[in-house]
Enzyme design. Sequence first.
Site, mmCIF file in Angstrom:
data_model
loop_
_atom_site.group_PDB
_atom_site.id
_atom_site.type_symbol
_atom_site.label_atom_id
_atom_site.label_comp_id
_atom_site.label_asym_id
_atom_site.label_seq_id
_atom_site.Cartn_x
_atom_site.Cartn_y
_atom_site.Cartn_z
ATOM 1 N N ARG A 4 18.823 -0.652 -9.643
ATOM 2 C CA ARG A 4 17.898 -1.528 -8.460
ATOM 3 C C ARG A 4 18.302 -3.131 -8.580
ATOM 4 N NH1 ARG A 4 16.409 1.303 -13.202
ATOM 5 N NH2 ARG A 4 14.447 2.473 -12.952
ATOM 6 N N ASP A 63 8.301 2.343 -19.630
ATOM 7 C CA ASP A 63 10.103 3.374 -19.714
ATOM 8 C C ASP A 63 9.057 3.373 -20.914
ATOM 9 O OD1 ASP A 63 11.408 2.121 -17.390
ATOM 10 O OD2 ASP A 63 11.545 -0.134 -18.264
ATOM 11 N N ALA A 118 0.674 -0.616 0.132
ATOM 12 C CA ALA A 118 0.000 -0.012 0.047
ATOM 13 C C ALA A 118 0.898 1.124 0.209
ATOM 14 C CB ALA A 118 -0.515 -0.264 1.020
ATOM 15 N N GLY A 119 2.320 1.398 -0.151
ATOM 16 C CA GLY A 119 3.095 1.862 -0.751
ATOM 17 C C GLY A 119 3.142 3.016 -1.862
ATOM 18 N N ARG A 146 7.936 6.853 -20.554
ATOM 19 C CA ARG A 146 9.209 7.958 -20.321
ATOM 20 C C ARG A 146 10.124 8.430 -21.644
ATOM 21 N NH1 ARG A 146 10.978 5.176 -14.345
ATOM 22 N NH2 ARG A 146 9.453 7.005 -13.230
ATOM 23 N N HIS A 186 14.513 -4.088 -17.185
ATOM 24 C CA HIS A 186 14.233 -2.797 -16.430
ATOM 25 C C HIS A 186 15.198 -2.224 -15.726
ATOM 26 C CE1 HIS A 186 11.457 0.386 -14.885
ATOM 27 N NE2 HIS A 186 11.639 0.059 -13.996
ATOM 28 N N ASP A 200 -1.372 -4.930 2.754
ATOM 29 C CA ASP A 200 0.081 -4.602 3.309
ATOM 30 C C ASP A 200 0.104 -5.078 5.037
ATOM 31 O OD1 ASP A 200 2.483 -1.855 2.509
ATOM 32 O OD2 ASP A 200 2.505 -2.224 3.889
HETATM 33 N N1 LIG Z 1 8.435 -2.102 -12.031
HETATM 34 C C1 LIG Z 1 8.886 -0.336 -12.039
HETATM 35 O O1 LIG Z 1 8.749 0.413 -12.679
HETATM 36 C C2 LIG Z 1 8.870 0.049 -10.498
HETATM 37 C C3 LIG Z 1 8.167 1.037 -10.644
HETATM 38 C C4 LIG Z 1 8.511 1.834 -9.676
HETATM 39 C C5 LIG Z 1 8.783 1.238 -8.459
HETATM 40 N N2 LIG Z 1 9.321 -0.224 -8.803
HETATM 41 C C6 LIG Z 1 8.936 -1.273 -7.121
HETATM 42 O O2 LIG Z 1 8.382 -1.002 -6.408
HETATM 43 C C7 LIG Z 1 8.256 -1.582 -4.982
HETATM 44 C C8 LIG Z 1 7.710 -0.377 -4.320
HETATM 45 O O3 LIG Z 1 8.079 0.981 -4.173
HETATM 46 P P1 LIG Z 1 7.050 2.178 -3.380
HETATM 47 O O4 LIG Z 1 7.868 3.265 -4.157
HETATM 48 O O5 LIG Z 1 6.038 1.914 -3.177
HETATM 49 O O6 LIG Z 1 8.004 1.444 -2.215
HETATM 50 P P2 LIG Z 1 7.147 2.601 -0.427
HETATM 51 O O7 LIG Z 1 7.880 1.729 0.504
HETATM 52 O O8 LIG Z 1 6.616 3.538 -0.258
HETATM 53 O O9 LIG Z 1 5.980 0.531 -0.812
HETATM 54 C C9 LIG Z 1 6.175 -0.631 -0.222
HETATM 55 C C10 LIG Z 1 5.231 -1.025 0.186
HETATM 56 O O10 LIG Z 1 5.349 -2.544 0.956
HETATM 57 C C11 LIG Z 1 4.844 -2.807 1.900
HETATM 58 N N3 LIG Z 1 5.829 -4.412 2.159
HETATM 59 C C12 LIG Z 1 7.190 -4.861 2.410
HETATM 60 N N4 LIG Z 1 6.998 -5.897 3.224
HETATM 61 C C13 LIG Z 1 5.347 -6.769 2.491
HETATM 62 C C14 LIG Z 1 4.995 -7.647 2.772
HETATM 63 N N5 LIG Z 1 6.127 -8.555 2.961
HETATM 64 N N6 LIG Z 1 3.640 -8.211 2.138
HETATM 65 C C15 LIG Z 1 2.468 -6.882 2.235
HETATM 66 N N7 LIG Z 1 3.250 -5.571 1.972
HETATM 67 C C16 LIG Z 1 4.730 -5.295 2.095
HETATM 68 C C17 LIG Z 1 5.958 -1.805 2.580
HETATM 69 O O11 LIG Z 1 4.939 -2.342 4.391
HETATM 70 C C18 LIG Z 1 5.625 -0.770 1.303
HETATM 71 O O12 LIG Z 1 4.194 -0.359 2.597
HETATM 72 C C19 LIG Z 1 10.131 -0.971 -4.479
HETATM 73 O O13 LIG Z 1 10.748 -2.345 -4.842
HETATM 74 C C20 LIG Z 1 10.040 -0.258 -5.912
HETATM 75 O O14 LIG Z 1 11.698 0.046 -6.768
HETATM 76 C C21 LIG Z 1 9.090 -0.773 -8.954
#
Ligand SMILES: NC(=O)c1ccc[n+]([C@@H]2O[C@H](COP(=O)([O-])OP(=O)(O)OC[C@H]3O[C@@H](n4cnc5c(N)ncnc54)[C@H](O)[C@@H]3O)[C@@H](O)[C@H]2O)c1
Length: 308
Positions: A88, A148, A8-9, A151, A175, A32
């Site tokens: 990453r 990507d 839920a981040g 972007r 990626h 979450d």
């Molecule tokens: N693929 C892409 O294009 C792309 C783009 C942006 C971010 N990301 C990746 O997405 C991920 C999340 O990024 P974000 O900015 O939302 O991070 P964030 O820290 O805002 O949110 C991550 C959430 O995951 C939760 N979490 C952690 N462990 C957990 C578990 N076992 N079960 C359930 N929830 C859990 C945390 O409590 C947190 O709320 C990162 O790994 C980031 O690198 C990928």
Amino acid sequence: MKVTVVGAGAVGASCAEYIAIKDFASEVVILDIKEGYAEGKAMDLMQTASLMGFDTKITGSTNDYAKTADSHIAVITSGIPRKPGMTREELIGINAGIVKTVSSNLLQHSPNVIIIVVSNPMDTMTYLVHKTTGLPKNRIIGMGGALDSARFKYRLAEAMEAPISDIDGMVIGGHSDTGMVPLTSHATRNSIRVSEFLSEERLQQVAEDTKVGGATLTKLLGTSAWYAPGAAVSSMVQAIACDQKKMFPCSSLLEGEYGLNDICIGVPVILGKDGIEKIVDIPLSDAEKAKMQESAAGVTKTNGLLEL
Ligand SMILES: NC(=O)c1ccc[n+]([C@@H]2O[C@H](COP(=O)([O-])OP(=O)(O)OC[C@H]3O[C@@H](n4cnc5c(N)ncnc54)[C@H](O)[C@@H]3O)[C@@H](O)[C@H]2O)c1
């Protein structure tokens, strides 16, 4: 149509918000591990419903997978994001454990679910889900290329001082800052190749700016971006939920396509009700083929860090 978003981040909440605003899903469950966090995000989003005009029901859950039961699509965004200066790939240690546990929990309650992997390093996390769940390859999709490419189009529009709706273009490959392959020779403005409008040097600058698009934002924001990632995931979820047969570059398990095997990496695919319904094997120039091979070598190296 029920969709679960794990995490839920920043990205998870943005993804849930865009899915709800597009109003094609009956229900979105956000889950979450942080006590009350997903419930709070869900309640806040539900309080936008009358203002934004959607009927999608959004609920939250603190690590209770029973609430995700019978989801059609699940998005995994749980895990740590990078901080300025990080790659990453450096996230693998923590995120691999999270992604493995989350995908197993999801499948216990939704055996037919289609999984979209977002957590980084995304191509390796997608590969990990393949290796640990044994699901058919059409039901495991990595999100990277859709973002990507958005972007890339932004950078092309900026360089040409053109509206983004005039631009078409795609980024394939891994990626990562070094792995992305922006297909500059295929990009167009209203069906005219962008090379008609931009010098080779400017086009190369666009490609470079695209590749470091995530790092640029991480530096500005102090954490990785969320609006465009959330929007990219929501478009993929919609393509599957509404059986749109839309083409996106997605991380997909390859079995000979693009001359690659036993790897998940970004290639154009058709998304419909069954998830990845087709991998589109387009002809690449020799230079693009070489970049794709180099990109694949990078992903394979990161995959080697997994404890399978
Ligand atoms: N693929 C892409 O294009 C792309 C783009 C942006 C971010 N990301 C990746 O997405 C991920 C999340 O990024 P974000 O900015 O939302 O991070 P964030 O820290 O805002 O949110 C991550 C959430 O995951 C939760 N979490 C952690 N462990 C957990 C578990 N076992 N079960 C359930 N929830 C859990 C945390 O409590 C947190 O709320 C990162 O790994 C980031 O690198 C990928």
